[in-house]
Design an enzyme around this catalytic site. Structure first.
Site, PDB file in Angstrom:
ATOM      1  N   ASP A  27      58.916   6.448  28.485  1.00 51.26           N
ATOM      2  CA  ASP A  27      59.802   6.050  29.579  1.00 51.26           C
ATOM      3  C   ASP A  27      59.711   7.059  30.718  1.00 51.26           C
ATOM      4  O   ASP A  27      60.099   8.211  30.563  1.00 51.26           O
ATOM      5  CB  ASP A  27      61.244   5.990  29.063  1.00 51.26           C
ATOM      6  CG  ASP A  27      62.210   5.556  30.149  1.00 51.26           C
ATOM      7  OD1 ASP A  27      62.579   4.369  30.143  1.00 51.26           O
ATOM      8  OD2 ASP A  27      62.592   6.393  30.992  1.00 51.26           O
ATOM      9  N   TYR A  49      60.701  10.574  38.572  1.00 53.74           N
ATOM     10  CA  TYR A  49      60.542  11.706  37.633  1.00 53.74           C
ATOM     11  C   TYR A  49      59.362  12.594  38.062  1.00 53.74           C
ATOM     12  O   TYR A  49      59.102  13.622  37.439  1.00 53.74           O
ATOM     13  CB  TYR A  49      60.290  11.220  36.202  1.00 53.74           C
ATOM     14  CG  TYR A  49      61.451  10.518  35.531  1.00 53.74           C
ATOM     15  CD1 TYR A  49      62.687  10.370  36.145  1.00 53.74           C
ATOM     16  CD2 TYR A  49      61.307   9.989  34.244  1.00 53.74           C
ATOM     17  CE1 TYR A  49      63.735   9.711  35.516  1.00 53.74           C
ATOM     18  CE2 TYR A  49      62.351   9.334  33.607  1.00 53.74           C
ATOM     19  CZ  TYR A  49      63.552   9.194  34.247  1.00 53.74           C
ATOM     20  OH  TYR A  49      64.578   8.538  33.604  1.00 53.74           O
ATOM     21  N   LYS A  85      60.135   3.061  36.861  1.00 53.76           N
ATOM     22  CA  LYS A  85      61.336   2.599  37.585  1.00 53.76           C
ATOM     23  C   LYS A  85      61.161   2.670  39.102  1.00 53.76           C
ATOM     24  O   LYS A  85      60.493   3.579  39.613  1.00 53.76           O
ATOM     25  CB  LYS A  85      62.550   3.447  37.176  1.00 53.76           C
ATOM     26  CG  LYS A  85      62.689   3.613  35.677  1.00 53.76           C
ATOM     27  CD  LYS A  85      63.947   4.329  35.248  1.00 53.76           C
ATOM     28  CE  LYS A  85      63.922   4.607  33.760  1.00 53.76           C
ATOM     29  NZ  LYS A  85      63.213   5.837  33.391  1.00 53.76           N
ATOM     30  N   HIS A  95      66.041   1.594  39.219  1.00 52.67           N
ATOM     31  CA  HIS A  95      66.560   2.843  38.642  1.00 52.67           C
ATOM     32  C   HIS A  95      68.072   2.982  38.814  1.00 52.67           C
ATOM     33  O   HIS A  95      68.773   3.442  37.912  1.00 52.67           O
ATOM     34  CB  HIS A  95      65.830   4.036  39.277  1.00 52.67           C
ATOM     35  CG  HIS A  95      65.815   5.253  38.432  1.00 52.67           C
ATOM     36  ND1 HIS A  95      64.805   6.175  38.476  1.00 52.67           N
ATOM     37  CD2 HIS A  95      66.688   5.715  37.503  1.00 52.67           C
ATOM     38  CE1 HIS A  95      65.054   7.142  37.615  1.00 52.67           C
ATOM     39  NE2 HIS A  95      66.194   6.883  37.022  1.00 52.67           N
TER      40      HIS A  95
END
Ligand code: A2P
Length: 320
Positions: A50, A55, A80, A111
């Site tokens: 994930d 990120y 996301k 997100h």
């Protein structure tokens, strides 16, 4: 070889492994650490990773997948859509795919429900692009074959109700903070009724980042249950998460804990009800993450808690 853990069936018919590697390593993205962590995880039997545009590590995740030797088709990969791309969904997905170096993702999530401007300023609730408009653009992605399923993240019951009134596609998952201090029974019941699988982020409560108050990993009941199963408190929390029907995505860069986290226990009914009740102990019912409590103006990413649909009491405690 893939670890022997349950999978959940999404409303698309596809399977999603109940344990995944969470890839949030802070604003730096984690660099080579995230690459190594994903390689170790795949070697130890994880088949679910994930990540997110936000990120800052999609390239490293993609590299780990390519170099792991595990065929892409055996891995459930989630990324996301970031808040500042709500008005350019197809382009943002393509950017993520290019960074990951893959042709498709298994799951693409919005997100957050809030949109930001291109220069990262929150757009007030109700102004375009609304999350409903963004969702409709995400629905169109299904026809492209570049996403196998679409879902949301950080959606409350209140926002899901708004979304479902307008949606043609029901989100396959809703990814939210979930752990024994924040079991969110009401949201879980609602999602189950609608066929939406809940994914638990921070299922361990991000213990290293917490501000010193006792978290559930040191709770005496959790420690007692762990001892009875000859396991660790982390395994107890994750096994509880999976046994109650939620996907868990713990992050670990430590090979020993990476292995532990995909070694699930068979908790007894009594263990499960003790863990279900844990949040009722004094001071235990709360979010453990900062964005539930750090805003001085009573807002989260520009929206009031009422608009987000979170029931906040002072100090980040969630009353229901
Ligand atoms: P580390 O990467 O050194 O293992 P969450 O996924 O809930 O946000 O928590 C992630 C944090 O929990 C990381 O700091 C991670 O540290 C730590 N962690 C991961 N697995 C375990 C475990 N089984 N027991 C205790 N802490 C863990």
């Amino acid at each position: 070889m893939a670890a022997d853990i349950p999978s959940f069936t999404l409303n698309t018919g596809n399977k999603m492994p109940s344990v995944g590697m969470g890839c949030w390593l802070g604003p730096s993205g984690g660099g080579d650490v995230v690459e190594q962590m994903c390689k170790t995880a795949l070697e130890l039997g994880y088949r679910h990773i994930d990540t997110a545009y936000g990120y800052f590590n999609e390239e490293k995740v993609g590299k780990a997948i390519r170099e792991s030797g595990v065929p892409r088709c055996e891995i459930f990969l989630t990324t996301k859509l970031p808040n500042h791309h709500h008005d350019r969904v197809a382009e943002s997905l393509q950017e993520s795919l290019d960074k990951l170096g893959v042709d498709y993702v298994d799951l693409y999530l919005m997100h957050w429900p809030m949109a930001y401007t291109a220069d990262n300023k929150p757009i007030p609730y109700g102004q375009s692009p609304t999350f409903v408009e963004t969702w409709k653009d995400m629905e169109s992605l299904l026809e492209t074959g570049k996403v196998r399923a679409i879902g949301v993240s950080n959606f409350s019951v209140k926002l899901l109700e708004v979304l479902l009134k307008e949606a043609s596609v029901v989100p396959a998952t809703n990814q939210v903070e979930l752990h024994p201090c924040l079991p969110s029974f009401e949201l879980k019941k609602y999602c189950e009724e609608k066929g939406i699988i809940l994914t638990a982020y921070s299922p361990l409560g991000r213990p290293k980042e917490y501000d010193g108050k006792p978290v559930f990993l040191t709770d005496e009941d959790v420690v007692r249950i762990a001892k009875a199963h000859n396991a660790t408190p982390g395994q107890v929390a994750l096994s509880w998460g999976v046994q109650r029907g939620t996907v868990v995505i713990p992050k670990s860069e430590n090979p020993e804990r990476i292995k532990q986290n995909i070694t699930l226990l068979k908790l007894t009914d009594e263990d499960m009800s003790t863990l279900d009740e844990l949040h009722k102990k004094p001071g235990m019912h709360r979010s453990l993450l900062r964005y539930h409590s750090y805003s001085d103006d009573g807002k989260v990413f520009g929206w009031t808690y009422e608009q987000v649909g979170w029931n906040m009491v002072k100090g980040g405690i969630i009353a229901t």
